[in-house]
Design a protein around this motif. Sequence first.
Motif, mmCIF file in Angstrom:
data_model
loop_
_atom_site.group_PDB
_atom_site.id
_atom_site.type_symbol
_atom_site.label_atom_id
_atom_site.label_comp_id
_atom_site.label_asym_id
_atom_site.label_seq_id
_atom_site.Cartn_x
_atom_site.Cartn_y
_atom_site.Cartn_z
ATOM 1 N N ALA A 1 0.820 -1.215 0.000
ATOM 2 C CA ALA A 1 0.000 0.000 0.000
ATOM 3 C C ALA A 1 0.852 1.263 0.000
ATOM 4 O O ALA A 1 0.379 2.338 -0.376
ATOM 5 N N MET A 2 2.114 1.146 0.419
ATOM 6 C CA MET A 2 3.027 2.293 0.353
ATOM 7 C C MET A 2 3.492 2.580 -1.066
ATOM 8 O O MET A 2 4.166 3.578 -1.316
ATOM 9 N N GLY A 3 3.179 1.648 -1.988
ATOM 10 C CA GLY A 3 3.660 1.785 -3.350
ATOM 11 C C GLY A 3 4.958 1.047 -3.594
ATOM 12 O O GLY A 3 5.553 1.158 -4.666
ATOM 13 N N LEU A 4 5.394 0.263 -2.604
ATOM 14 C CA LEU A 4 6.617 -0.522 -2.753
ATOM 15 C C LEU A 4 6.327 -1.788 -3.558
ATOM 16 O O LEU A 4 5.237 -2.360 -3.459
ATOM 17 N N THR A 5 7.315 -2.252 -4.312
ATOM 18 C CA THR A 5 7.139 -3.437 -5.158
ATOM 19 C C THR A 5 7.870 -4.660 -4.619
ATOM 20 O O THR A 5 7.601 -5.777 -5.052
ATOM 21 N N GLY A 6 8.809 -4.460 -3.707
ATOM 22 C CA GLY A 6 9.609 -5.560 -3.194
ATOM 23 C C GLY A 6 10.944 -5.702 -3.895
ATOM 24 O O GLY A 6 11.767 -6.527 -3.506
ATOM 25 N N THR A 7 11.178 -4.912 -4.930
ATOM 26 C CA THR A 7 12.445 -4.967 -5.655
ATOM 27 C C THR A 7 13.400 -3.855 -5.222
ATOM 28 O O THR A 7 14.517 -3.755 -5.731
ATOM 29 N N GLU A 8 12.960 -3.038 -4.268
ATOM 30 C CA GLU A 8 13.751 -1.884 -3.853
ATOM 31 C C GLU A 8 14.961 -2.266 -2.997
ATOM 32 O O GLU A 8 14.993 -3.325 -2.375
ATOM 33 N N THR A 9 15.932 -1.378 -2.971
ATOM 34 C CA THR A 9 16.950 -1.360 -1.917
ATOM 35 C C THR A 9 16.398 -0.432 -0.853
ATOM 36 O O THR A 9 16.154 0.750 -1.116
ATOM 37 N N ILE A 10 16.171 -0.968 0.344
ATOM 38 C CA ILE A 10 15.473 -0.176 1.369
ATOM 39 C C ILE A 10 16.117 -0.362 2.734
ATOM 40 O O ILE A 10 16.410 -1.486 3.152
ATOM 41 N N LEU A 11 16.357 0.737 3.409
ATOM 42 C CA LEU A 11 16.880 0.754 4.764
ATOM 43 C C LEU A 11 15.736 1.077 5.717
ATOM 44 O O LEU A 11 15.061 2.095 5.533
ATOM 45 N N ILE A 12 15.512 0.221 6.714
ATOM 46 C CA ILE A 12 14.396 0.407 7.638
ATOM 47 C C ILE A 12 14.912 0.690 9.046
ATOM 48 O O ILE A 12 15.618 -0.126 9.647
ATOM 49 N N HIS A 13 14.569 1.870 9.566
ATOM 50 C CA HIS A 13 14.759 2.201 10.976
ATOM 51 C C HIS A 13 13.416 1.968 11.661
ATOM 52 O O HIS A 13 12.394 2.469 11.178
ATOM 53 N N SER A 14 13.388 1.265 12.773
ATOM 54 C CA SER A 14 12.102 0.776 13.258
ATOM 55 C C SER A 14 11.932 0.845 14.767
ATOM 56 O O SER A 14 12.893 0.826 15.537
ATOM 57 N N SER A 15 10.666 0.902 15.163
ATOM 58 C CA SER A 15 10.244 0.733 16.547
ATOM 59 C C SER A 15 9.210 -0.380 16.569
ATOM 60 O O SER A 15 8.098 -0.209 16.053
ATOM 61 N N MET A 16 9.554 -1.516 17.138
ATOM 62 C CA MET A 16 8.631 -2.649 17.183
ATOM 63 C C MET A 16 7.367 -2.284 17.952
ATOM 64 O O MET A 16 6.250 -2.623 17.539
ATOM 65 N N LYS A 17 7.516 -1.587 19.055
ATOM 66 C CA LYS A 17 6.368 -1.240 19.894
ATOM 67 C C LYS A 17 5.332 -0.419 19.136
ATOM 68 O O LYS A 17 4.126 -0.553 19.365
ATOM 69 N N SER A 18 5.788 0.408 18.212
ATOM 70 C CA SER A 18 4.867 1.297 17.498
ATOM 71 C C SER A 18 3.927 0.552 16.550
ATOM 72 O O SER A 18 2.874 1.071 16.185
ATOM 73 N N ILE A 19 4.299 -0.659 16.159
ATOM 74 C CA ILE A 19 3.506 -1.402 15.170
ATOM 75 C C ILE A 19 2.192 -1.890 15.761
ATOM 76 O O ILE A 19 1.194 -2.050 15.059
ATOM 77 N N GLY A 20 2.174 -2.111 17.075
ATOM 78 C CA GLY A 20 0.988 -2.651 17.713
ATOM 79 C C GLY A 20 1.074 -4.166 17.815
ATOM 80 O O GLY A 20 2.123 -4.769 17.546
ATOM 81 N N PRO A 21 -0.033 -4.819 18.202
ATOM 82 C CA PRO A 21 -0.012 -6.272 18.371
ATOM 83 C C PRO A 21 0.176 -7.002 17.046
ATOM 84 O O PRO A 21 -0.479 -6.673 16.050
#
Length: 270
Positions: free
Chosen positions: A14-34
């Motif tokens: 839904a973000m418009g990503l295709t899965g073929t990108e080179t992508i760096l993810i900075h993340s907070s697990m808690k923010s995602i929810g259950p």
Amino acid sequence: MAYTKADLKHDLAAMGLTGTETILIHSSMKSIGPVEGGADTVLDAWMEFFAEGLLLLPTHTWRFINEENRVFDVRRSPCCVGILPELFRQRPGVLRSLHPTHSMAAYGKGAAAYLEGELDANTPCTPGGCYDRLRAAHGKVLLLGVTHARNTFIHSVEEVLNVPNRLTDKPMQMTVVDEAGAQHNVYMRRHYNAQQPHISEDFVKLEQAYLDCGAARNTKFGDASCILCDAEGLFRVTRHVLAPNPEAFVTEPVIPPERWQGLCTGKTGG
């Protein structure tokens, strides 16, 4: 209701990503929810979705590697930037760079080639290194539940632009232990600014500039508010704003919109 792996993969699409990108993810697990299955399900979703791309996570150790502990073991040194990177670096097929304080873990096409050369780095985000080369890879940065205060790529922009007062004057000798157990002596300068001990906290001053100029856009992943960024766009906006005052992040309480409005006629796309 807890999010499933399918839900999370849907959010990426839904973000418009295709899965073929080179992508760096900075993340907070808690923010995602259950999430059904917790952090492992999140990693499964990312690794499956980007199976035809290159998935990158920061596995920094700057909090632990210091004057008292100068040894970085790529196999064993834990990272200090959250549970998702810590679990990711230990997964089969994931590679980790040999940078002693700002290592990066990679999974997917060209992972080994992307991470190579970090043993020769002598600053946290050396020009031409893993963070800077996101530009050449036309890469994305996903800030998942975190702000630009966690956007390490901007540190690399500052290093390319040679912004003053960002690094210690003298390097510190460290030891890097590679995958085979061999030891390498390296010399590394660290982030340092006498006025602001945490420079990255000021990166949020350009949040609106990145949005206005099309270098970033807001999105969602689970419950998490996210910012999906284009590395080339981030570089272009940051360079434009810092050119007249390289130390604007520290010296200017607020960076006014007129400093970037002239750039926004040619949007980069997030």
